[in-house]
Design an enzyme around this catalytic site. Structure first.
Site, PDB file in Angstrom:
ATOM      1  CD  GLU A 179      20.472  57.321  -4.285  1.00  0.00           C
ATOM      2  OE1 GLU A 179      21.703  57.532  -4.404  1.00  0.00           O
ATOM      3  OE2 GLU A 179      19.909  57.142  -3.204  1.00  0.00           O
ATOM      4  CB  CYS A 208      22.575  58.478  -0.792  1.00  0.00           C
ATOM      5  SG  CYS A 208      22.668  56.691  -0.588  1.00  0.00           S
TER       6      CYS A 208
END
Length: 460
Positions: A230, A264
């Site tokens: 990720e 994120c």
């Protein structure tokens, strides 16, 4: 010889913590202990593993008062926000609650001749490389389900949050998780690469930069070790003509600025229908002007320093380049902006996708806002990115959000919310955000492998 890892506090540039890394032999020995302990751990009843993991989670919670201040010193998040235990506990609790169903055998059929089923069995040793921006919550996404599924776990945490893995291991060990089952290691990049290339691990989970993810995949090349990544994003918000304007402005700007923009799935670009554009920009500017930039240990501070001066330098560079190319900056420099880690939050208009601030990951307190005239235009702009983590849609029409969402290249579609990780949903992305999926039932499937049983009965 190992190296020395140093956590430089963004508060004042001092060395807050330092730890020696393991040399190659010691690192491989630690991984070997994790492998030796795995079969016995997996043989324990599922409920016992769940109980031990949740006891470890509770032990982390008992440390929260110390953790909140420690996080402020390591990466700059203001103490007023109380740390991460709420999300940490929510995610672990959800994964514990679904474990039995997620890991259950898949029955294919049984009669007088055959019994057929598919088991979910642990990979073995899971290597978790966690980031600094939400160091507890990102780590628990994998640590909890990996342990519950019967894997042993080796955790390597970011240098910026050097003490997080140490605290987690201490808490879990105090709760009864064996030391070799969950280990926190301090590792250099070279030794990390050697461990992956040497098949010390059976599954690698990495959260971080694109370059870091590429390094993980290169290290694993030819080993057939699964690598789940990720790698951040450039997440868009789209405010449609029927949106709740106040809610959209409050949520999207918070999503862009919270944690000094170091999320994120933070909002990094916003597209607003032309009918609401001027009002949205005005509300966004008003919100940001109300922030208090300062020392994160001060309970009045709402925006702390960025975690590292070099991160702030990158954001300043993106803003300066955009303004030089014609963008309009709406926020005057805050008095507390020291040219270092303390950075003025910024709203930019008159931006285009030719500017890095609308294209490269900023990971800081800046957001560009563009005017659009239609869903088609907004979709084209949202998809004009190398990343694909989340997108936030603002409308009163669920069907419209679903239609737009179906056309967006992203891992998660939000409607009327942003910057949240629901543990019941798969946390995943596409394009340069990487591949893999954490949490939800899919998280368990990724942390185990299928094993098929085709059993012929003796009938005569």
């Amino acid at each position: 010889m190992g190296q020395v890892l140093k956590c430089i506090s963004p508060i004042d540039g001092s060395v807050f913590a330092e730890r020696d890394t393991l040399d190659r032999d010691a690192a491989f020995a630690a991984a070997a202990r994790a492998r030796a302990a795995q079969a016995e751990w997996a043989a324990r009843p599922l409920q016992e593993r769940i109980d031990l993991v949740m006891a470890g989670v509770a032990a982390v919670g008992a440390m929260n008062d110390e953790i909140v201040t420690e996080l402020a010193r390591m990466m700059g998040r203001p103490v007023r926000y109380g740390g991460e235990f709420g999300g940490f506990n929510e995610r672990a609790t959800h994964m514990a609650g679904i474990a039995r169903d997620a890991l259950a055998d898949i029955a294919v059929g049984e009669d007088e001749t055959f019994k057929r089923y598919i088991k979910r069995v642990p990979h073995g040793v899971v290597f978790v490389v966690a980031p600094w921006n939400y160091p507890y919550m990102t780590a628990i996404n994998t640590v909890a389900p990996a342990l519950i599924a019967g894997n042993t776990v080796v955790l390597k945490h970011a240098t910026q949050t050097l003490l997080v893995g140490e605290r987690m291991a201490r808490a879990f060990h105090s709760a009864g998780v064996p030391e070799d089952v969950f280990q926190n290691l301090f590792l250099s990049h070279d030794v990390t690469n050697d461990l992956i290339a040497g098949r010390a691990f059976d599954f690698v989970n990495f959260t971080g930069s694109v370059a870091g993810g590429q390094a993980m995949e290169r290290a694993a090349a030819g080993t057939f070790t699964p690598v789940s990544t990720e790698l951040g994003g450039k997440d868009p918000g789209y405010v449609m003509d029927d949106a709740d304007l106040d809610a959209a402005a409050e949520t999207l700007i918070d999503g862009a600025m919270f944690n000094s923009g170091q999320c994120c799935c933070g909002i990094e670009r916003i597209y607003v229908h032309e009918s609401l554009y001027d009002d949205f920009v005005a509300k966004a500017v008003e919100i940001v002007k109300g922030y208090k930039l300062g020392n994160p240990l001060d309970p009045e501070t709402t925006l702390g320093p960025m975690a590292n001066v070099r991160f702030a330098d990158e954001v300043r560079a993106q803003i300066a380049e955009a303004v030089a190319a014609g963008a309009v900056a709406h926020i005057e420099k805050f008095a507390e902006d020291d040219g270092g880690a303390y950075l003025t939050p910024q709203i930019l208009t008159n931006v285009t996708h030719d500017m890095r601030v609308m294209r490269d990951e900023s990971f800081g307190p800046v957001v560009g806002i563009m005017k659009v005239s239609s869903d088609d235009e907004a979709i084209a702009l949202m998809n004009d990115s190398e990343f694909g983590l989340t997108a936030s849609l603002w409308t009163r029409d669920v069907a419209r959000a679903e239609r737009v969402g179906d056309r967006i290249e992203t891992g998660t579609v939000f409607m009327n919310r942003a910057d949240y990780l629901d543990p019941g949903l798969c946390w995943t992305g596409c394009k340069n955000t990487g591949r893999g999926g954490g949490l939800s039932i899919i998280g368990y499937h990724n942390l185990t492998r299928p094993k098929s049983y085709h059993l012929k009965k003796v009938t005569g």
